[in-house]
Design a protein around this motif. Structure first.
Motif, short mmCIF file in Angstrom:
data_model
loop_
_atom_site.label_atom_id
_atom_site.label_comp_id
_atom_site.label_asym_id
_atom_site.label_seq_id
_atom_site.Cartn_x
_atom_site.Cartn_y
_atom_site.Cartn_z
N LEU A 113 -13.46 23.56 -9.84
CA LEU A 113 -12.66 23.28 -10.90
C LEU A 113 -12.23 24.20 -11.56
N GLU A 114 -13.28 25.07 -11.90
CA GLU A 114 -13.47 26.19 -12.81
C GLU A 114 -12.20 27.44 -12.26
N LEU A 115 -12.40 27.57 -10.91
CA LEU A 115 -11.35 28.36 -10.41
C LEU A 115 -10.00 27.84 -10.33
N LEU A 116 -9.76 26.60 -9.98
CA LEU A 116 -8.51 26.22 -10.03
C LEU A 116 -7.94 26.25 -11.50
N ARG A 117 -8.68 25.82 -12.46
CA ARG A 117 -8.20 25.93 -13.86
C ARG A 117 -7.73 27.37 -14.14
N GLN A 118 -8.54 28.29 -13.74
CA GLN A 118 -8.16 29.78 -14.08
C GLN A 118 -6.83 30.28 -13.16
N MET A 175 -7.64 17.26 -9.35
CA MET A 175 -8.31 16.79 -8.23
C MET A 175 -7.38 16.81 -6.92
N ASP A 176 -6.47 16.89 -6.88
CA ASP A 176 -5.67 17.23 -5.61
C ASP A 176 -5.89 18.28 -5.07
N MET A 177 -5.72 19.42 -5.80
CA MET A 177 -6.04 20.89 -5.30
C MET A 177 -7.65 20.92 -4.92
N SER A 178 -8.49 20.36 -5.70
CA SER A 178 -9.95 20.50 -5.34
C SER A 178 -10.46 19.95 -4.03
N GLN A 179 -9.71 18.82 -3.73
CA GLN A 179 -9.94 18.30 -2.20
C GLN A 179 -9.42 19.14 -1.16
N ARG A 180 -8.58 20.01 -1.47
CA ARG A 180 -7.97 20.91 -0.48
C ARG A 180 -8.73 22.11 -0.62
N LEU A 181 -9.20 22.47 -1.74
CA LEU A 181 -10.09 23.68 -1.71
C LEU A 181 -11.60 23.39 -1.25
N ALA A 182 -12.13 22.29 -0.91
CA ALA A 182 -13.65 22.03 -0.68
C ALA A 182 -14.08 22.68 0.44
N ASN A 193 -9.37 34.54 1.58
CA ASN A 193 -10.03 33.20 1.84
C ASN A 193 -11.07 32.74 0.71
N PHE A 194 -10.50 32.88 -0.56
CA PHE A 194 -11.36 32.49 -1.74
C PHE A 194 -12.69 32.96 -1.88
N ASN A 195 -13.01 34.06 -1.27
CA ASN A 195 -14.24 35.00 -1.35
C ASN A 195 -14.13 35.77 -2.37
N GLN A 224 -17.76 24.99 -2.05
CA GLN A 224 -18.48 23.82 -2.00
C GLN A 224 -18.53 23.36 -3.27
N ASP A 225 -19.04 24.17 -4.19
CA ASP A 225 -19.60 23.60 -5.50
C ASP A 225 -18.49 23.04 -6.16
N TYR A 226 -18.74 21.87 -6.73
CA TYR A 226 -17.52 21.20 -7.40
C TYR A 226 -17.24 21.63 -8.74
N ASP A 227 -18.10 21.99 -9.51
CA ASP A 227 -17.84 22.86 -10.77
C ASP A 227 -17.22 24.02 -10.52
#
Length: 205
Positions: free
Chosen positions: A88-93, A71-78, A117-119, A82-85
């Motif tokens: 989260l999957e990227l962060l999990r991996q 949740m913490d890192m998801s907010q920073r990566l938004a 830059n997460f591309n 942009q896509d929430y799911d």
């Protein structure tokens, strides 16, 4: 700080082929530097590490820790994803592959920010690909020429394994390991960009 060791528009011409536009967009979005993983000579130890890494299929201590971190890192990566799911999957991996390589996930996130830059489809001017900007020659070196470096899991596994190898090679000196990963050993501008990304976005509470 904890990571320091011993050192520190293109117009809209309809005649332009779609494929060329895609490549140019990837280059424009590419926010890092070419990962010049050493091509000659290829270190046998690193080749073996990559072979072993690609053969491996919860990195979190428990569900609570997972929820808090994601949740913490998801907010920073938004801003970048942009896509929430998908986020989260990227962060999990990232967390899984970082832990597999005995690296801090936040460090890996900082490297990804600087490199692409997460591309996930980023291509550097010298041909490095994906999130962590991996040079395609590594696929041939370990006998997996059909693997896809734009595939998130594959890219992360290569990148974290290579960074871990360089960190070990430099006896834990993260500044030198990052410079070696980038191909700028002896200079500090690349590690400083990674450290800045960690300070500004990927810090730990």
């Amino acid at each position: 700080m904890w990571w320091h060791t011993s050192s520190r528009n293109w117009g809209s011409n309809p005649a332009v082929p779609v494929r060329i536009l895609c490549v140019l967009m990837a280059l424009a979005l590419w926010g890092g530097t070419a990962v010049a993983q050493e091509r000659h000579p290829v270190e046998p130890e690193l080749r073996e590490r990559l072979k072993d890494a690609v053969e491996r299929s919860e990195s979190f201590e428990n569900r609570f820790v997972a929820q808090v971190w994601l949740m913490d890192m998801s907010q920073r990566l938004a801003g970048q994803v942009q896509d929430y799911d998908e986020r989260l999957e990227l962060l999990r991996q990232v967390h899984f592959e970082a832990r597999n390589a005995d690296l801090r996930p936040e460090l890996v996130l900082a490297v990804i920010e600087v490199e692409s830059n997460f591309n996930r489809y980023a291509i550097s001017p010298v041909g490095a690909r994906g999130l962590m900007q991996i040079m395609p020659f590594w696929l041939e070196e370990i006998g997996r020429a059909d693997d896809n470096l734009f595939e998130v899991e594959t890219n992360l596994r290569f990148g974290t394994t290579i960074l871990r190898h360089y960190l070990d090679k430099e006896n834990g000196d993260l500044t030198r390991a990052l410079a070696r990963y980038n191909g700028s050993l002896g200079q500090t501008w690349y590690p400083e960009r990674v450290f800045r990304a960690m300070e500004e976005r990927w810090y730990r509470h």
